[in-house]
Design a protein around this motif. Structure first.
Motif, PDB file in Angstrom:
ATOM      1  N   TYR A   3       0.840  -1.206   0.000  1.00 38.75           N
ATOM      2  CA  TYR A   3       0.000   0.000   0.000  1.00 38.75           C
ATOM      3  C   TYR A   3       0.873   1.253   0.000  1.00 38.75           C
ATOM      4  O   TYR A   3       0.636   2.199  -0.750  1.00 38.75           O
ATOM      5  N   LEU A   4       1.876   1.277   0.859  1.00 41.06           N
ATOM      6  CA  LEU A   4       2.764   2.437   0.942  1.00 41.06           C
ATOM      7  C   LEU A   4       3.504   2.663  -0.372  1.00 41.06           C
ATOM      8  O   LEU A   4       3.637   3.799  -0.824  1.00 41.06           O
ATOM      9  N   ARG A   5       3.938   1.603  -0.984  1.00 40.26           N
ATOM     10  CA  ARG A   5       4.631   1.744  -2.275  1.00 40.26           C
ATOM     11  C   ARG A   5       3.693   2.285  -3.345  1.00 40.26           C
ATOM     12  O   ARG A   5       4.068   3.160  -4.116  1.00 40.26           O
ATOM     13  N   ARG A   6       2.481   1.745  -3.405  1.00 42.35           N
ATOM     14  CA  ARG A   6       1.513   2.190  -4.423  1.00 42.35           C
ATOM     15  C   ARG A   6       1.125   3.645  -4.237  1.00 42.35           C
ATOM     16  O   ARG A   6       0.796   4.324  -5.191  1.00 42.35           O
ATOM     17  N   ASN A   7       1.114   4.114  -3.003  1.00 38.77           N
ATOM     18  CA  ASN A   7       0.596   5.450  -2.711  1.00 38.77           C
ATOM     19  C   ASN A   7       1.662   6.455  -2.289  1.00 38.77           C
ATOM     20  O   ASN A   7       1.337   7.524  -1.798  1.00 38.77           O
ATOM     21  N   ARG A   8       2.916   6.149  -2.512  1.00 39.83           N
ATOM     22  CA  ARG A   8       3.973   7.048  -2.032  1.00 39.83           C
ATOM     23  C   ARG A   8       3.888   8.437  -2.640  1.00 39.83           C
ATOM     24  O   ARG A   8       4.259   9.412  -2.005  1.00 39.83           O
ATOM     25  N   GLU A   9       3.380   8.585  -3.858  1.00 38.67           N
ATOM     26  CA  GLU A   9       3.240   9.918  -4.467  1.00 38.67           C
ATOM     27  C   GLU A   9       2.216  10.774  -3.730  1.00 38.67           C
ATOM     28  O   GLU A   9       2.255  11.991  -3.815  1.00 38.67           O
ATOM     29  N   ARG A  10       1.294  10.154  -3.033  1.00 37.55           N
ATOM     30  CA  ARG A  10       0.286  10.891  -2.262  1.00 37.55           C
ATOM     31  C   ARG A  10       0.775  11.229  -0.861  1.00 37.55           C
ATOM     32  O   ARG A  10       0.085  11.907  -0.120  1.00 37.55           O
ATOM     33  N   MET A  11       1.913  10.739  -0.484  1.00 38.25           N
ATOM     34  CA  MET A  11       2.400  10.903   0.882  1.00 38.25           C
ATOM     35  C   MET A  11       3.613  11.828   0.947  1.00 38.25           C
ATOM     36  O   MET A  11       4.567  11.571   1.653  1.00 38.25           O
ATOM     37  N   ARG A  12       3.560  12.914   0.234  1.00 36.84           N
ATOM     38  CA  ARG A  12       4.650  13.887   0.253  1.00 36.84           C
ATOM     39  C   ARG A  12       4.363  14.936   1.325  1.00 36.84           C
ATOM     40  O   ARG A  12       4.146  16.108   1.043  1.00 36.84           O
TER      41      ARG A  12
END
Length: 87
Positions: A3-12
């Protein structure tokens, strides 16, 4: 981890904080509770998508203390719709 890998662009979060955006879920959840849930989830209420959207727009205007400006604009637009200027 996936999940973290898939959504890393949203977690800046560093970039969001520099822009002054709220990232704490408590602040966001509190705003949603106040704006949305307190109005739309009262006992016995059922909403169509269009009706809920219209109510949320009006609630946002009201809670932003912009209702008087909005209402003047609304009346002006209604008058133009009912009595269009002659060309």
């Amino acid at each position: 981890m996936a999940y973290l890998r898939r959504n890393r662009e949203r977690m800046r979060y560093d970039a969001y904080l520099r822009e002054g955006l709220p990232i704490a879920s408590g602040a966001v959840e509190g705003a949603c509770q106040h704006l949305v849930k307190d109005r739309l989830e009262r006992s016995g209420m059922r909403w169509s998508l269009a009706g809920a959207e219209a109510m949320l727009q009006m609630r946002a205007v009201y809670l932003s203390d912009d209702f008087e400006k909005y209402w003047a604009f609304h009346q002006q637009q209604d008058q133009l719709r009912l009595h269009p200027p002659a060309n």
